[in-house]
Motif scaffolding. Sequence first.
Motif, PDB file in Angstrom:
ATOM      1  N   PHE A   1      45.665  17.616  -3.053  1.00  0.00           N
ATOM      2  CA  PHE A   1      45.427  16.365  -2.042  1.00  0.00           C
ATOM      3  C   PHE A   1      45.559  15.177  -2.853  1.00  0.00           C
ATOM      4  N   THR A   2      45.182  15.189  -4.136  1.00  0.00           N
ATOM      5  CA  THR A   2      45.284  13.787  -4.803  1.00  0.00           C
ATOM      6  C   THR A   2      46.602  13.498  -5.429  1.00  0.00           C
ATOM      7  N   VAL A   3      47.403  14.426  -5.704  1.00  0.00           N
ATOM      8  CA  VAL A   3      48.687  13.922  -6.243  1.00  0.00           C
ATOM      9  C   VAL A   3      49.669  13.447  -5.127  1.00  0.00           C
ATOM     10  N   LYS A   4      49.400  13.970  -3.892  1.00  0.00           N
ATOM     11  CA  LYS A   4      50.119  13.558  -2.717  1.00  0.00           C
ATOM     12  C   LYS A   4      49.596  12.193  -2.260  1.00  0.00           C
ATOM     13  N   THR A   5      48.310  11.876  -2.259  1.00  0.00           N
ATOM     14  CA  THR A   5      47.832  10.618  -1.926  1.00  0.00           C
ATOM     15  C   THR A   5      48.278   9.603  -3.007  1.00  0.00           C
ATOM     16  N   SER A   6      48.444   9.916  -4.276  1.00  0.00           N
ATOM     17  CA  SER A   6      48.392   9.098  -5.453  1.00  0.00           C
ATOM     18  C   SER A   6      50.144   8.686  -5.565  1.00  0.00           C
ATOM     19  N   ASN A   7      50.902   9.478  -4.785  1.00  0.00           N
ATOM     20  CA  ASN A   7      52.182   9.596  -4.849  1.00  0.00           C
ATOM     21  C   ASN A   7      52.899   9.472  -3.484  1.00  0.00           C
TER      22      ASN A   7
END
Length: 302
Positions: free
Chosen positions: A81-87
Amino acid sequence: MSVQFIDIETEYEKNKQVQRKQVRKFMDWINQQPHLPKITGKEKYVILLILPRYVEFQALTFLHSCYYDEDAAKKTADVFFTVKTSNPNVFRMRDPHKLPTTEGLDVTVMSMLPKKTPKGYTILYIKLIDPDPRHLNMATQVKIFDMTCMLHLHQTGITEGYVAMLDMQEVALRHLFRLSPSALKALLYYISEGIPGRIMEFHFVNTIPFIINKVLTLIKPLLSKKIYDIIHVHSTVEDSAEFIPIDCLPEDYGGSAEAISVIHEKSKQKLLQNEAFFEWEDTQVVDESLRPKKKSYWFSWG
């Protein structure tokens, strides 16, 4: 719109190593994290488009990808979830009918082939079909890669593992200058730590030594050792037959699958017909303002 998802009961039959109560416990853990998106099955997109038990399957994929190690699965879910939100330029805004995604669909073919390897692994086939470097957008291709993988996973269910075949025949040095460092970093970390599937092998075929050495030099610092160690380089497709039998490949290589052009068009249409799924995925975002003080896996990496 074409929303045809797996049956969760069938997935439990296929994956007898895990019990429903373990999956429900893992769902509860995700929903208790203040910064992570809730996977309760009550979001409006789920109500309209996806059976509530689908989100139970999403939790199951995290556990399966980590061989049912709950602590490892928690990290994978957070990274996912974090990588997708951050990029967002790489992993969000996934409407296949809008630019630049719709143009990117004609630059490469990315498809899961129908036949599995002798070990039961699903084959992700990737090939550059538009050799003009000016048309290659790294962020868009990463987005299409993930759209292809996630849609296949949620429509066909969990597989024992994945192997990727990347045909390098059309790749030239000019393409390497089109690679975005930020998109490449996000992709490789996602593959190493966040993708909800078991990545078993990567095969680069039809390689030219100078080009593939440049590629490996670029990606090695950004990959975990466990992923780098499963990369195989082959000068021809035939050299990879020990891992991926020719019969599994498109008829262009002498295999039993359909022609590359047919596979490409079918894969493209599948993405275009499932925009509702990608719209729902875009709602699953992390709220960093609510994250506990410990740094996220993404921001502490690299």
